[in-house]
Design a protein around this motif. Sequence first.
Motif, mmCIF file in Angstrom:
data_model
loop_
_atom_site.group_PDB
_atom_site.id
_atom_site.type_symbol
_atom_site.label_atom_id
_atom_site.label_comp_id
_atom_site.label_asym_id
_atom_site.label_seq_id
_atom_site.Cartn_x
_atom_site.Cartn_y
_atom_site.Cartn_z
ATOM 1 N N GLN A 17 28.813 53.327 -14.465
ATOM 2 C CA GLN A 17 28.246 52.019 -14.141
ATOM 3 C C GLN A 17 28.583 51.613 -12.710
ATOM 4 O O GLN A 17 27.740 51.064 -11.991
ATOM 5 C CB GLN A 17 28.763 50.961 -15.125
ATOM 6 C CG GLN A 17 28.081 49.604 -14.959
ATOM 7 C CD GLN A 17 26.571 49.692 -15.159
ATOM 8 O OE1 GLN A 17 26.098 50.178 -16.171
ATOM 9 N NE2 GLN A 17 25.815 49.247 -14.163
ATOM 10 N N ASP A 21 25.818 50.942 -9.789
ATOM 11 C CA ASP A 21 25.749 49.664 -9.076
ATOM 12 C C ASP A 21 25.751 49.891 -7.563
ATOM 13 O O ASP A 21 25.020 49.222 -6.818
ATOM 14 C CB ASP A 21 26.929 48.774 -9.463
ATOM 15 C CG ASP A 21 26.806 48.235 -10.884
ATOM 16 O OD1 ASP A 21 25.710 48.311 -11.460
ATOM 17 O OD2 ASP A 21 27.829 47.744 -11.411
ATOM 18 N N SER A 25 22.357 49.008 -5.309
ATOM 19 C CA SER A 25 22.458 48.017 -4.235
ATOM 20 C C SER A 25 22.190 48.652 -2.876
ATOM 21 O O SER A 25 21.598 48.017 -1.990
ATOM 22 C CB SER A 25 23.829 47.335 -4.259
ATOM 23 O OG SER A 25 24.877 48.282 -4.198
ATOM 24 N N ALA A 48 29.673 45.630 -5.219
ATOM 25 C CA ALA A 48 29.783 46.856 -6.015
ATOM 26 C C ALA A 48 30.867 47.764 -5.451
ATOM 27 O O ALA A 48 31.644 48.376 -6.200
ATOM 28 C CB ALA A 48 28.439 47.584 -6.043
#
Length: 203
Positions: A17, A21, A25, A48
């Motif tokens: 995860q 992220d 981004s 992030a």
Amino acid sequence: MFATAAARQSRFQHATQLSRDVQLSFLRACLPELGIEYNSAMREFVKASVKAYQSGHTPTTLTARLQMDWKTGDVELDDMFASRPLSREEIDMRTAWLELVYTTVMVSGRPLGSLVPDSLTSDCAEPLAPVRLAEQPLSTSMTAFVAMVQDFAARGYDYTRLRLEQALQGTRENLEAAKFSQALRLVFITLDVTGQQAQTLAG
């Protein structure tokens, strides 16, 4: 045994995860056609990256993970990059962004706490730990750049004012000026994000 297996699975999901992220981004910041405001996209990348830092991941481990699993979880973006992987230049830029955020976090010395879930520290044979300054080799030039920006920020400068003053000096070529502006923005955003987090932690 079962607890350890569950902890390893939790660790894997947590790391996946985090890398998604960062990737999502980064792509949003680099693709203006997605219609996402640049500063907002950069801020999400910084958030992030700071989470990855707090969770014990280095730019090297994140880059290695993203080479194995580059997906973002966004179906449209994943379909787009399935046929057009990131170029070497784009990967290098993502790594440079990560290193700049990490350097800013470490040079600022702000207490942010750890985001390593308890399940990843209690049963894992090799638990994650917050990244520490002594464990990360820092680029001398990058460290000096961050320290310079932090000093200006402490004197009341913001991104716009410092960028304008540097531009008026007119000592950089267009490409170099663009990279400088990008790096400047990342440092200011990181200082803002970590400053807010440190205040929340202290409050």
